[in-house]
Design an enzyme around this catalytic site. Sequence first.
Site, PDB file in Angstrom:
ATOM      1  N   TYR B 148       0.839  -1.198   0.000  1.00 26.15           N
ATOM      2  CA  TYR B 148       0.000   0.000   0.000  1.00 26.15           C
ATOM      3  C   TYR B 148       0.871   1.243   0.000  1.00 26.15           C
ATOM      4  CZ  TYR B 148      -4.307  -2.500   1.276  1.00 26.15           C
ATOM      5  OH  TYR B 148      -5.406  -3.315   1.297  1.00 26.15           O
ATOM      6  N   TYR B 187      -1.007  -9.787   1.039  1.00 25.10           N
ATOM      7  CA  TYR B 187       0.112  -9.229   1.793  1.00 25.10           C
ATOM      8  C   TYR B 187       0.108  -9.768   3.223  1.00 25.10           C
ATOM      9  CZ  TYR B 187      -3.331  -5.883   3.578  1.00 25.10           C
ATOM     10  OH  TYR B 187      -4.430  -5.309   4.147  1.00 25.10           O
ATOM     11  N   ARG B 197      -3.245 -11.734   4.227  1.00 27.55           N
ATOM     12  CA  ARG B 197      -4.585 -11.365   3.778  1.00 27.55           C
ATOM     13  C   ARG B 197      -4.802 -11.821   2.345  1.00 27.55           C
ATOM     14  NH1 ARG B 197      -8.022  -7.677   4.970  1.00 27.55           N
ATOM     15  NH2 ARG B 197      -9.286  -9.486   4.527  1.00 27.55           N
ATOM     16  N   HIS B 200      -7.508  -8.210  -2.025  1.00 26.71           N
ATOM     17  CA  HIS B 200      -8.822  -7.566  -1.902  1.00 26.71           C
ATOM     18  C   HIS B 200      -8.750  -6.107  -2.320  1.00 26.71           C
ATOM     19  CE1 HIS B 200      -6.762  -6.855   1.955  1.00 26.71           C
ATOM     20  NE2 HIS B 200      -7.374  -5.692   1.938  1.00 26.71           N
ATOM     21  N   HIS B 202     -10.701  -2.552  -1.175  1.00 21.27           N
ATOM     22  CA  HIS B 202     -11.628  -1.930  -0.229  1.00 21.27           C
ATOM     23  C   HIS B 202     -12.644  -1.096  -1.004  1.00 21.27           C
ATOM     24  CE1 HIS B 202      -9.159  -2.729   3.420  1.00 21.27           C
ATOM     25  NE2 HIS B 202      -8.166  -2.699   2.550  1.00 21.27           N
TER      26      HIS B 202
END
Lengths: 190, 281
Positions: B148, B187, B197, B200, B202
């Site tokens: 991110y 990640y 995780r 995905h 958000h």
Amino acid sequence: MTQNSTQLVATPGQTIGPFYGYALPYEKDSQLVHRAHAGSIRLHGVVYDGQGTPIPDALLEIWQADETGVISRETGSLVRDDHTFTGFGRAAVDNEGHYTFTTVNPGATQEGKAPFISLVVFARGLLNKLHTRIYLPEDTDALANDPLLSSLPEERRKTLIATREANGDLYFDIRLQGENETVFLSYPGA
Amino acid sequence: MTANTDETFDESHVIENDSAVIDSDAAADSQDFITNQINKIHDEYQQGKAEGRPEETQPRIDFAPYRSSVLRHPTKDLHHADPETIELWSPAFGHRDVHALEADLTIQHNGEPLGERIVVRGKVLDGAGRPVRNQLVEIWQANAAGRYIHKRDQHPAPIDPNFTGVGRCLTGDDGSYEFTTIKPAPYPWKNHHNAWRPAHIHFSLFGTDFTQRMITQMYFPGDPLFSLDPIYQSITDQQARDRLVATYDHNVTSHEWATGYTWDIVLSGSNRTWMEDEDAE
């Protein structure tokens, strides 16, 4: 389109996670009005966890009527022009769990109704959104007659009523768990 | 709060506190321990359902395998409220707020981002199946390496200078939305030892009523990390979990350009009394 009465099952929510900080906040997001606007107030407080520790990664949104009780239909919440009141604001808490909005006191949307600000809470560790209301403390008759507040025991009721500070600002803490846990709401069809 | 329960890798600027005492054990938990904890909760749910308890459609907010939820969920039941006035309306967003180009996450920099270009499209509907029109959709995600653009993400995977991973759009009159982006990677995070995780995106959504406001995560079909992930598995019902998984759609895939996924989002029911003209096409 004709009225569609199909009842669909809602998509599940998920936590906002830790990385919303570069995506959801935007310039003047928490400034529903300019600080120089006549009648502007600060609405602020702290978000706490079940140990009474401030939560440094929560995001709050408010949605409210203007000072006369009118619900704005104006666009422009994401690109503030400092003149248009859209009624929507977003605030990420700081490292000490503190949030601040610059706004106005909402007026009653109907004669005799207790004015409140609608609040939604998102946080890392919180698996779904939480709704609540921030009531203004002044109109005690209206508060006493409010259907939601009067359905709550006294010690829970007070978690929904903001404190008026000496300078006119509103103070409202959010406690996700534990002593004085804030009353969070569910609505029909949710 | 400590790094142990966080999805982050550097908490140096975050205040420390007493909950470190609780969290220090959690970091030592193995995936097997977490998976067993998840399975036990799911088994109890299945058994309850077989005995006539209601089907669950939303995540549990009290879900111990997701360590950060332990001190961050209300212990009292949500209090039923009849929505009033302001709650029956939602903020209005328009083209003043959102530029059409913001729906393409691959053109925000000078160069092409690395990774698998994808199109994600679908509709935002309310509980009655009505399209949610001209309303804001916001997304954010990791890049093709699982990183991110966030100061708190210190995962040792490369940043892509051509990818920020933030997009917005307004739904059309039929409730439709569409984003062009890069397929995010899984990640690691610090819920437990060797926690990852599933990939995905958000999603943040508004409806016609503020009571419908929601944030969720869209997943990709067949992710091998599903059964291991306490956030995804906080939804105890398989059918409900499936509602967060996009469908690969070859009709959305375009020749020599991008693969395509569809994912429809249903918000909770609107409590507003709908006028004829609001519902008219």
